[in-house]
Enzyme design. Structure first.
Site, PDB file in Angstrom:
ATOM      1  CD  GLU A  46      -3.051  -0.412   0.007  1.00  0.00           C
ATOM      2  OE1 GLU A  46      -3.040  -0.090  -1.204  1.00  0.00           O
ATOM      3  OE2 GLU A  46      -3.642  -1.414   0.436  1.00  0.00           O
ATOM      4  CG  HIS A  47      -0.207   4.838   0.527  1.00  0.00           C
ATOM      5  ND1 HIS A  47      -0.676   5.973  -0.098  1.00  0.00           N
ATOM      6  CD2 HIS A  47      -1.236   4.383   1.285  1.00  0.00           C
ATOM      7  CE1 HIS A  47      -1.923   6.202   0.290  1.00  0.00           C
ATOM      8  NE2 HIS A  47      -2.290   5.243   1.121  1.00  0.00           N
ATOM      9  CB  THR A  48       4.574   0.330  -2.517  1.00  0.00           C
ATOM     10  OG1 THR A  48       3.468  -0.470  -2.935  1.00  0.00           O
ATOM     11  CG2 THR A  48       4.879   0.029  -1.050  1.00  0.00           C
ATOM     12  CG  ASP A  49       0.570   2.803  -6.692  1.00  0.00           C
ATOM     13  OD1 ASP A  49       0.691   3.671  -5.796  1.00  0.00           O
ATOM     14  OD2 ASP A  49      -0.470   2.673  -7.380  1.00  0.00           O
ATOM     15  N   GLY A 136     -12.945   2.384  -1.442  1.00  0.00           N
ATOM     16  CA  GLY A 136     -11.543   1.980  -1.568  1.00  0.00           C
ATOM     17  C   GLY A 136     -11.362   0.745  -2.427  1.00  0.00           C
ATOM     18  CD  GLU A 172      -7.957   7.948 -10.663  1.00  0.00           C
ATOM     19  OE1 GLU A 172      -8.511   7.001 -11.254  1.00  0.00           O
ATOM     20  OE2 GLU A 172      -8.143   8.199  -9.459  1.00  0.00           O
ATOM     21  CG  ASP A 184      -6.119   1.593  -7.804  1.00  0.00           C
ATOM     22  OD1 ASP A 184      -5.500   0.767  -7.106  1.00  0.00           O
ATOM     23  OD2 ASP A 184      -6.480   2.701  -7.387  1.00  0.00           O
TER      24      ASP A 184
HETATM   25  C1  GLA Z   1      -5.164   4.439  -4.428  1.00  0.00           C
HETATM   26  C2  GLA Z   1      -4.363   4.793  -5.676  1.00  0.00           C
HETATM   27  C3  GLA Z   1      -3.313   3.731  -5.964  1.00  0.00           C
HETATM   28  C4  GLA Z   1      -2.469   3.444  -4.739  1.00  0.00           C
HETATM   29  C5  GLA Z   1      -3.341   3.203  -3.509  1.00  0.00           C
HETATM   30  C6  GLA Z   1      -2.533   3.084  -2.238  1.00  0.00           C
HETATM   31  O1  GLA Z   1      -5.907   3.275  -4.642  1.00  0.00           O
HETATM   32  O2  GLA Z   1      -5.221   4.913  -6.784  1.00  0.00           O
HETATM   33  O3  GLA Z   1      -2.520   4.128  -7.056  1.00  0.00           O
HETATM   34  O4  GLA Z   1      -1.535   4.465  -4.526  1.00  0.00           O
HETATM   35  O5  GLA Z   1      -4.277   4.252  -3.328  1.00  0.00           O
HETATM   36  O6  GLA Z   1      -1.751   1.938  -2.275  1.00  0.00           O
END
Ligand code: GLA
Length: 394
Positions: A46-49, A136, A172, A184
């Site tokens: 999570e929050h790595t992309d 989410g 987006e 995503d």
């Molecule tokens: C949202 C963003 C993704 C990713 C997540 C956190 O879903 O769209 O790109 O950064 O938050 O992992």
């Protein structure tokens, strides 16, 4: 078989009928086809992309369906069976900052396809879906990817799924204006039934990792807190900025390139907050690799400690959890889940729980009880399965 009329395939058939009827009603003709793209859960990463790191999401059996048909002239007309009002837009006038509301998603995709050299002509688009918004679960990526797949087919774009994920992400980032990473859109395009998608967000290399939940007696529950993404836009952008500043201070292109040792050694230089943000990212990347190792070995029942550590890191170091998410995770684990964590950006939205099939009912009950005891509104608890990515249905 497991699919009753109310099950995923039954639901999908109902969606196709509804969206085709919706298209006929609004345009007076049949669509040229129907396309679909799913939402997702993220198992870990999570929050790595947006730090060039690793992620391990799975597409789920909740999707957006799009009925589309070409028409003469240069206008894009869009209708949603759920969202706000329809839009009737001049294709040539679509661009960053020029479209408001939900229509920015499909319009942004038409624009981004144009930027990729595809000649998008006049088109009518009617969308429907069962990915809950604000939960989410990437309802926006599902809408973007369903649109991208439909328009790519209709206008013979000749783009592969990775390129289409890039188009959807550009819509987006630039037209909707949310600075998301690419996770995503990639999983909505590339997901495969019964698999999680291991993605290196720097190289965009992917591996379909088997996720044979049913075979090992497990199921995946989504615990939707129904507390919307509070402050999501500003707080998400703040986290991104903190990561970029930390990477610059460490002298690396992205936090993907930092080690825990390096982050710890630079703690005072980074300052307390950036230190914790960076520590989350480097430890989370390591947890993704460990989780992929467990999945490759078929040890799904050993994922619990990694899910727990991910949640704690997101709660304490990255500060993107919420009281509702913490309550959902704690109640699920106390009721016997193998593991649980928040999924997606956080600040509300959903948690996931990996649960023995025999315990699913109990876990759901305990989560609902814990919400009632804490004075929160009722959560929605549903089992999801790992499903296929974007495709043409009709
Ligand atoms: C949202 C963003 C993704 C990713 C997540 C956190 O879903 O769209 O790109 O950064 O938050 O992992």
């Amino acid at each position: 078989m497991s699919d009753r009329a109310g099950g995923p395939a039954g639901r999908a058939a109902g969606q196709v009928g509804r969206v085709v009827a919706g298209f006929r009603e609004r345009t007076g003709r049949d669509p040229d086809g129907v396309w679909a793209a799913p939402g997702r859960v993220n198992l870990i990463g999570e929050h790595t992309d947006y730090n060039d790191g690793f992620v391990l999401p799975a597409a789920i059996d909740r999707q957006v369906v799009a009925a589309a048909g070409r028409r003469d002239g240069g206008r894009l007309r869009v209708w949603s069976l759920q969202e706000g009002p329809p839009a009737d837009l001049e294709l040539a006038g679509i661009g960053p900052g020029r479209v408001e509301g939900w229509a920015a998603y499909p319009a942004g995709v038409a624009w981004a396809l144009g930027q990729a050299g595809v000649e998008v002509g006049g088109v009518d688009l009617v969308v429907d879906g069962d990915v809950p918004g604000g939960a989410g679960l990437s309802s926006s990526a599902a809408l973007e990817c369903a649109t991208a797949t439909a328009l790519a087919d209709l206008f013979e774009a000749g783009l592969d799924p990775v390129a289409l994920a890039g188009v959807a992400r550009r819509a987006e980032n630039e037209v909707v204006g949310v600075p998301s990473g690419v996770m995503d859109q990639m999983v909505s395009m590339l997901g495969r039934a019964g698999h999680a998608l291991f993605l290196d967000t720097r190289s965009l290399e992917t591996e379909q990792v088997p996720l044979p939940l049913e075979a090992v007696g497990l199921c995946l529950l989504v615990l939707d807190t129904r507390a919307g993404h509070r402050l999501v836009d500003g707080a998400y952008a703040d986290r991104r900025a903190a990561c970029e500043a930390a990477a610059a201070a460490l002298g690396v292109p992205a936090l993907r390139d930092a080690t825990l040792g390096r982050v710890e050694a630079a703690a005072s230089e980074l300052g307390e907050e950036r230190f914790r943000r960076a520590r989350h990212v480097v430890t989370e990347n390591a947890r993704v690799l460990a989780a992929v190792g467990l999945l490759r070995a078929g040890d799904l029942d050993r994922l619990g400690p990694l899910l727990a550590a991910s949640h704690a890191s997101l709660r304490d170091d990255y500060e993107v959890s919420s009281p509702e998410l913490d309550t959902a995770v704690e109640a699920a684990v106390a009721a016997g889940a193998v593991g649980a964590r928040m999924t997606g950006a956080g600040f509300g939205g959903s948690a996931i729980a990996l649960v023995g099939t025999d315990l699913a009912g109990r876990v759901g009950d305990r989560v609902r009880d814990a919400f009632a005891a804490a004075g929160f509104g009722p959560p929605a608890v549903e089992a999801v399965t790992a499903s296929d990515g974007a495709r043409r249905l009709v």
